[in-house]
Design a protein around this motif. Structure first.
Motif: not given
Length: 420
Positions: A53, A76, A79-80, A98
């Motif tokens: 990321y 985060a 969206e990971l 996320d």
């Protein structure tokens, strides 16, 4: 255990002001989940790092910050992928979430009705499905037959988990379809009653539910019909429909819908699509905007983008700039299809209903009818759905002079008295 988080965001060739707002919104989402935010780390990149990321140097900076702040969670802003989450958790030695996970958690906590709970669960499972990662102990095969000869011919545990999730999603979709069909039947019945439908749309926490309750207070005097309202993100997940008498004989159906937010997970939009069909079927949209929010124009634009995706871009709109009292704007102020109000203080509601009347009841006709006594349901219909100016009882039937819609005038043409 109480969660303490570090927020992480990547500014991918975007306007800096928008990026800062997104990070502020991420903090609000975390607060809505009762997560304490200890700080944030951001990075400007031409594109997100596919494996972690952020860049490898930034990962080390985040790790040190997590230790220093005694945080146990990293969130985060995007969206990971499963591999990004796995790699970050390995490097940082803490849990990584996320933005999508946060929003799903909020929706899960806010859902009250059976339908909304099922919608959130379907979205959560669809999000989980591609993120099933088989650990070493999961890769042994399940026994596929009787005795030892067939051992190994079954499924891996990850395949079994995936199949169970797919079956659960399928079962949820079947149940949700029943709710959707029930709502479709209700909409058909409303169209038969010839009552205009007005939908409240807008960003989350813009004041849609407050506006609905203020209109019910002002024009219906029916506190039992009020909807839940609170100053928090996604207070409303269930679609509520209420009848409001804005003028004599001028009744509308007002619907309150789930609010939108930036980067709203597509799984949620899809899961709530049947609920949002109320918006697509509306005759008019009241786009409620929090004018006290410095980023309200960005929120307005994002809401319009989602409405376009839903197929509601051809429906007439009145832009309702709510909370005008909090930023010193003149109230009420009407200009074209825009109005400034304060729903909480019930200021500007009269002017708003004038706008609704002008747009929804422009074709009102003054008609005289003579309705046979055997057709009492027609008299009841006019009493309920028009403005009755005069009533008398003749030998041939009930004489009515009413202000009604052009459709009703045409529908009951055979009972109209000639105006020669």
């Amino acid at each position: 255990m109480k969660k303490q988080a570090i927020l992480v965001g990547v500014n991918v060739n975007r306007n800096q002001e928008d990026f800062e707002y997104n990070m502020m919104e991420l903090e609000n989402l975390a607060n809505a989940c009762e997560i304490e935010v200890r700080g944030q780390v951001t990075q400007n990149l031409p594109h997100m790092n596919r494996t972690q990321y952020v860049g490898s140097g930034k990962v080390e900076e985040i790790r040190l910050f997590v230790e220093e702040a005694e945080a146990n969670l990293v969130i985060a802003d995007d969206e990971l992928s499963p591999s990004q989450i796995r790699n970050l958790e390995s490097e940082l030695d803490c849990e990584v979430l996320d933005r999508t996970m946060l929003i799903l958690e909020i929706f899960s906590n806010r859902a009250k009705t059976k339908e909304s709970k099922m919608q959130v669960e379907a979205a959560r499972l669809k999000y989980m499905l591609p993120r099933l990662v088989g650990m070493r102990e999961d890769l042994g095969r399940q026994g596929g037959g009787v005795g030892l000869n067939n051992r190994g011919s079954g499924e891996t545990k990850i395949e079994l988990d995936r199949r169970k999730i797919e079956e659960k999603i399928s079962a949820l979709n079947k149940e949700l379809l029943k709710f959707s069909e029930h709502r479709r039947t209700q909409r058909k019945q409303r169209k038969k009653n010839n009552m205009p439908v007005v939908s409240l749309v807008g960003y989350t926490n813009a004041g849609k539910s407050t506006l609905m309750n203020s209109m019910l207070d002002t024009f219906q005097d029916d506190s039992d019909k009020k909807v839940f309202e609170k100053d928090m993100l996604f207070a409303t997940l269930e679609t509520s429909v209420r009848k409001v008498n804005i003028r004599d004989g001028m009744r509308i159906l007002l619907t309150d819908t789930v609010g939108f937010i930036n980067k709203l997970p597509h799984h949620l939009v899809k899961a709530f699509r049947s609920t949002l069909e109320e918006v697509i079927e509306a005759d008019l949209l009241l786009h409620v905007i929090d004018s006290s929010n410095p980023h309200h124009e960005e929120q307005k634009k994002l809401t319009e983008e989602i409405l376009n995706q839903l197929g509601a871009n051809g429906i007439p709109v009145i832009y309702v700039y709510n909370k005008a009292d909090l930023c010193g704007l003149q109230m009420p102020s009407v200009q074209d299809n825009c109005i400034q109000i304060s729903a909480k203080r019930k200021m500007g509601l009269e002017e708003l209903t004038n706008m609704l009347s002008a747009r929804l009841f422009a074709d009102m006709h003054k008609c005289e009818f003579l309705v046979p006594y055997t057709k009492g349901e027609i008299v009841s219909y006019f009493t309920e759905n028009s403005h009755v100016l005069f009533t008398d009882y003749k030998e041939e039937g009930t004489q009515l002079i009413v202000e009604c819609s052009g459709l009703d005038a045409e529908k009951y043409e055979q009972y109209r008295v000639s105006q020669n």
